[in-house]
Design an enzyme around this catalytic site. Structure first.
Site, PDB file in Angstrom:
ATOM      1  N   ALA A 163      -2.280 -19.557 -51.128  1.00 48.92           N
ATOM      2  CA  ALA A 163      -0.845 -19.526 -50.865  1.00 48.92           C
ATOM      3  C   ALA A 163      -0.300 -18.110 -51.015  1.00 48.92           C
ATOM      4  O   ALA A 163       0.523 -17.651 -50.205  1.00 48.92           O
ATOM      5  CB  ALA A 163      -0.117 -20.481 -51.811  1.00 48.92           C
ATOM      6  N   MET A 166      -1.440 -16.034 -48.049  1.00 54.82           N
ATOM      7  CA  MET A 166      -0.665 -16.403 -46.858  1.00 54.82           C
ATOM      8  C   MET A 166       0.691 -15.715 -46.895  1.00 54.82           C
ATOM      9  O   MET A 166       1.141 -15.132 -45.900  1.00 54.82           O
ATOM     10  CB  MET A 166      -0.480 -17.923 -46.801  1.00 54.82           C
ATOM     11  CG  MET A 166      -1.663 -18.687 -46.254  1.00 54.82           C
ATOM     12  SD  MET A 166      -1.273 -20.456 -46.119  1.00 54.82           S
ATOM     13  CE  MET A 166      -2.652 -21.026 -45.118  1.00 54.82           C
ATOM     14  N   ASP A 167       1.354 -15.779 -48.032  1.00 51.78           N
ATOM     15  CA  ASP A 167       2.664 -15.152 -48.179  1.00 51.78           C
ATOM     16  C   ASP A 167       2.564 -13.650 -47.970  1.00 51.78           C
ATOM     17  O   ASP A 167       3.430 -13.036 -47.329  1.00 51.78           O
ATOM     18  CB  ASP A 167       3.232 -15.468 -49.564  1.00 51.78           C
ATOM     19  CG  ASP A 167       4.679 -15.029 -49.715  1.00 51.78           C
ATOM     20  OD1 ASP A 167       5.435 -15.103 -48.724  1.00 51.78           O
ATOM     21  OD2 ASP A 167       5.059 -14.603 -50.817  1.00 51.78           O
ATOM     22  N   GLU A 168       1.511 -13.041 -48.492  1.00 49.73           N
ATOM     23  CA  GLU A 168       1.315 -11.600 -48.333  1.00 49.73           C
ATOM     24  C   GLU A 168       1.098 -11.236 -46.865  1.00 49.73           C
ATOM     25  O   GLU A 168       1.667 -10.263 -46.365  1.00 49.73           O
ATOM     26  CB  GLU A 168       0.112 -11.152 -49.170  1.00 49.73           C
ATOM     27  CG  GLU A 168      -0.313  -9.704 -48.968  1.00 49.73           C
ATOM     28  CD  GLU A 168       0.760  -8.700 -49.360  1.00 49.73           C
ATOM     29  OE1 GLU A 168       0.597  -7.529 -48.999  1.00 49.73           O
ATOM     30  OE2 GLU A 168       1.760  -9.079 -50.009  1.00 49.73           O
ATOM     31  N   SER A 171       4.313 -11.601 -44.991  1.00 47.61           N
ATOM     32  CA  SER A 171       5.273 -10.535 -45.274  1.00 47.61           C
ATOM     33  C   SER A 171       4.946  -9.266 -44.505  1.00 47.61           C
ATOM     34  O   SER A 171       5.846  -8.599 -43.969  1.00 47.61           O
ATOM     35  CB  SER A 171       5.325 -10.246 -46.783  1.00 47.61           C
ATOM     36  OG  SER A 171       4.115  -9.672 -47.247  1.00 47.61           O
TER      37      SER A 171
END
Length: 249
Positions: A163, A166-168, A171
């Site tokens: 997770a 994925m967020d990184e 972004s």
């Protein structure tokens, strides 16, 4: 509480009231923000000359699948429109000169700032990953090899580690595709566990950009696409420059 705060920001964006609230996200001055073109963002994000260490380079811990797919995408950077993104230890090194709106800046005497996904310095023990970005198609591919320090169930990567990456990747893609800076929402459906030391391929796509928001999707799967590890969607806030706002008025 954090979720409620972000929902409040989203509502303000929708009603064009974001810049009238000094306690949240004031407008960004052109003198302190980058140009909006993808080319200028990529140029600043990927400096040709730097003494900074790039953590997104092959090392002895990379598995054969990771190495071979890395070489495949590296070839695509020569003629296929892809760009390999360097990965420094802090986002401060990537977006030097960009000043966050008043109220979001922090003061500290500590100097060793580190991106969460680059906090484990031992090669192969934590996050091993590299991101390739396609500017014209506004999409990214992240090659991810989780190390033993990211373990959840014995022998498998913790779901939270996927997770976070994925967020990184979202972004980085959001920033380069349209100056997206803040995660408004992140929804994930886990399908299968990722074995520690194996390769997971994250395919990120910008679905649309509207109302100062970037809507994105991601699928994480094995190299042969036979095993899906997770699917997710994310929404990122796009900061509007003062010049753009004045044109609307």
């Amino acid at each position: 509480m954090l979720r409620t705060s972000f929902q409040g920001v989203a509502r303000l964006v929708r009603h064009k009231a974001l810049y009238r609230s000094p306690c949240l996200l004031p407008r960004v001055h052109l003198a302190s923000a980058f140009g909006s073109s993808t080319e200028s963002l990529v140029a600043r994000f990927c400096p040709e000359k730097t003494d900074l260490k790039d953590y997104a380079l092959p090392n002895a811990s990379w598995c054969s699948d990771m190495l071979s797919l890395y070489q495949k995408f590296l070839e695509k950077t020569k003629s296929g429109g892809w760009i390999k993104l360097p990965s420094f230890k802090s986002n401060r090194d990537h977006i030097q000169g960009l000043k966050l709106p008043f109220g979001l800046e922090t003061a500290s005497d500590k100097q060793d700032w580190r991106l969460f996904t680059r906090s484990i310095q031992l090669e192969g023990q934590g996050y091993e990953y590299v991101i390739f970005f396609h500017p014209s198609e506004k999409k990214s591919v992240c090659l991810f090899q989780p190390g033993p320090y990211l373990e959840g169930a014995p022998g498998f990567a913790h779901g939270g580690s996927l997770a976070a990456l994925m967020d990184e990747t979202y972004s980085k893609t959001a920033y380069l595709a349209g100056e997206g800076l803040f995660t408004l929402s992140l929804n994930i459906k886990f399908k299968n566990l990722i074995p520690v030391g194996s390769l997971a391929v994250l395919d990120i796509q910008v679905e649309k950009i509207e109302d100062q928001k970037l809507y994105m999707s991601c699928i994480a799967q094995s190299r042969d696409k036979q095993t899906v590890y997770a699917k997710s969607s994310g929404v990122f806030l796009q900061l509007q420059l003062e010049e753009e706002q004045s044109q609307e008025q």
